[in-house]
Design an enzyme around this catalytic site. Structure first.
Site, PDB file in Angstrom:
ATOM      1  N   PRO A 194     -31.930 -16.767 -14.981  1.00  0.00           N
ATOM      2  CA  PRO A 194     -31.731 -15.427 -14.374  1.00  0.00           C
ATOM      3  C   PRO A 194     -32.738 -14.685 -15.614  1.00  0.00           C
ATOM      4  CG  PRO A 194     -29.520 -16.087 -14.824  1.00  0.00           C
ATOM      5  CD  PRO A 194     -30.447 -17.374 -15.424  1.00  0.00           C
ATOM      6  N   GLU A 195     -33.600 -14.008 -14.920  1.00  0.00           N
ATOM      7  CA  GLU A 195     -34.205 -12.945 -15.609  1.00  0.00           C
ATOM      8  C   GLU A 195     -33.788 -11.381 -15.357  1.00  0.00           C
ATOM      9  OE1 GLU A 195     -38.366 -13.544 -15.630  1.00  0.00           O
ATOM     10  OE2 GLU A 195     -37.966 -15.578 -15.267  1.00  0.00           O
TER      11      GLU A 195
END
Ligand SMILES: [Zn+2]
Length: 293
Positions: free
Chosen positions: A2-3
């Site tokens: 995840p960013e």
């Protein structure tokens, strides 16, 4: 992994279930996440009210009424899911999904709001840590982080200053969390395409000789902000593990301009280029050599 947009999406999903609610009960089914939960973890969380849910880079920060902050990181495969205890309304498809994956529900928060919030993490690279708010500035997890890309203070001058004299590629510079926090492979590729800048360009070339921002720095800033804003609006990108806290999917992957589109037509209006994949520092970079210079 995840960013920033995925973590921000999770934050927005947790907020209605957790903000203003008390941790009525905490179940730690497996405490050996990326590192073991502290011995006093349950004691410091249980009974506390969440006064706010914030985010710093890819970290979620729950402010507790005690003055502590619960820091949470999704790692590679972590996800939060929100269930309503008596809310038969929202069950169905999602209910079954939970049963299948319940083996990886390592931490379960029972909130006074009636919501049950589970932290599920098959690979256990996620983490949780509790620290006093007044010690947050010294917290090693957060201390070295660069500016928030969507923060007001993050501007072209700041970006140029961070890249000044850097002999690495622009791609590598943007992945460096000290230059700007929260960007990973996907959003760096997307932001560079929007800015029409080559990922191979030397980072120092967005600064003038005196270290000020040039026109490329302005374009890059705009590219980063616009990409992240659009991705958050879409609920992030659901490639492997990312899901919304209600089990829904992020949609930004359908709007990728270059990421994972090798051999496909460039999406810059008026450009007839083809998206190319190269490897930089061991990771795939997608870009259009025709319009990204
Ligand atoms: Zn192009």
């Amino acid at each position: 992994m995840p960013e920033l947009p995925e973590v921000e999406t999770v934050r927005r999903g947790l907020e209605p279930a957790m903000q203003g609610a008390r941790f009525a009960k905490l179940e730690v089914r497996r405490g050996d996440l990326r590192w073991p939960l502290a011995k006093d973890f349950v004691r410091r969380v249980e009974g506390q009210t969440v006064t706010g849910i914030g985010r710093r880079a890819k970290y979620l920060l729950a402010d507790l009424s005690s003055g502590d902050v619960l820091i949470m990181h999704l790692g590679m495969s972590g996800s939060f899911h929100v269930f309503r205890e008596h809310g038969a309304k929202a069950l169905g498809r999602y209910y079954h999904e939970r049963k299948n994956h319940a083996a990886h529900d390592h931490v379960v928060f029972h909130m006074s709001s009636g919501a049950i919030v589970t932290f599920n993490d098959p690979r256990r690279f996620g983490s949780m840590k509790i620290v006093a708010r007044d010690k947050l500035d010294a917290e090693p997890l957060l201390r070295g982080l660069g500016p928030e890309p969507l923060g007001n203070e993050f501007d072209a001058a700041m970006l140029a200053r961070a890249c000044r004299g850097k002999k690495t590629s622009l791609k590598a510079a943007l992945l460096d969390q000290r230059v700007v926090a929260g960007l990973g492979n996907i959003y760096v590729c997307e932001a560079l395409h929007r800015a029409r800048l080559s990922p191979r360009r030397m980072a120092s070339t967005i600064a003038t000789r005196s270290g000020g921002p040039n026109e490329r720095a302005e374009r890059l800033l705009e590219g980063i902000k616009a990409t992240l804003t659009a991705a958050i609006k879409d609920g992030g990108s659901s490639l492997r593990d990312h899901k919304l806290t209600d089990g829904g999917l992020g949609m930004f992957q359908h709007h990728f301009r270059v990421y994972d589109r090798e051999g496909e037509r460039c999406r810059t209006p008026g450009c007839d280029g083809t998206v190319k994949r190269i490897v930089q520092n061991g990771r795939s970079t997608f870009y259009c050599p025709t319009c990204q210079k």
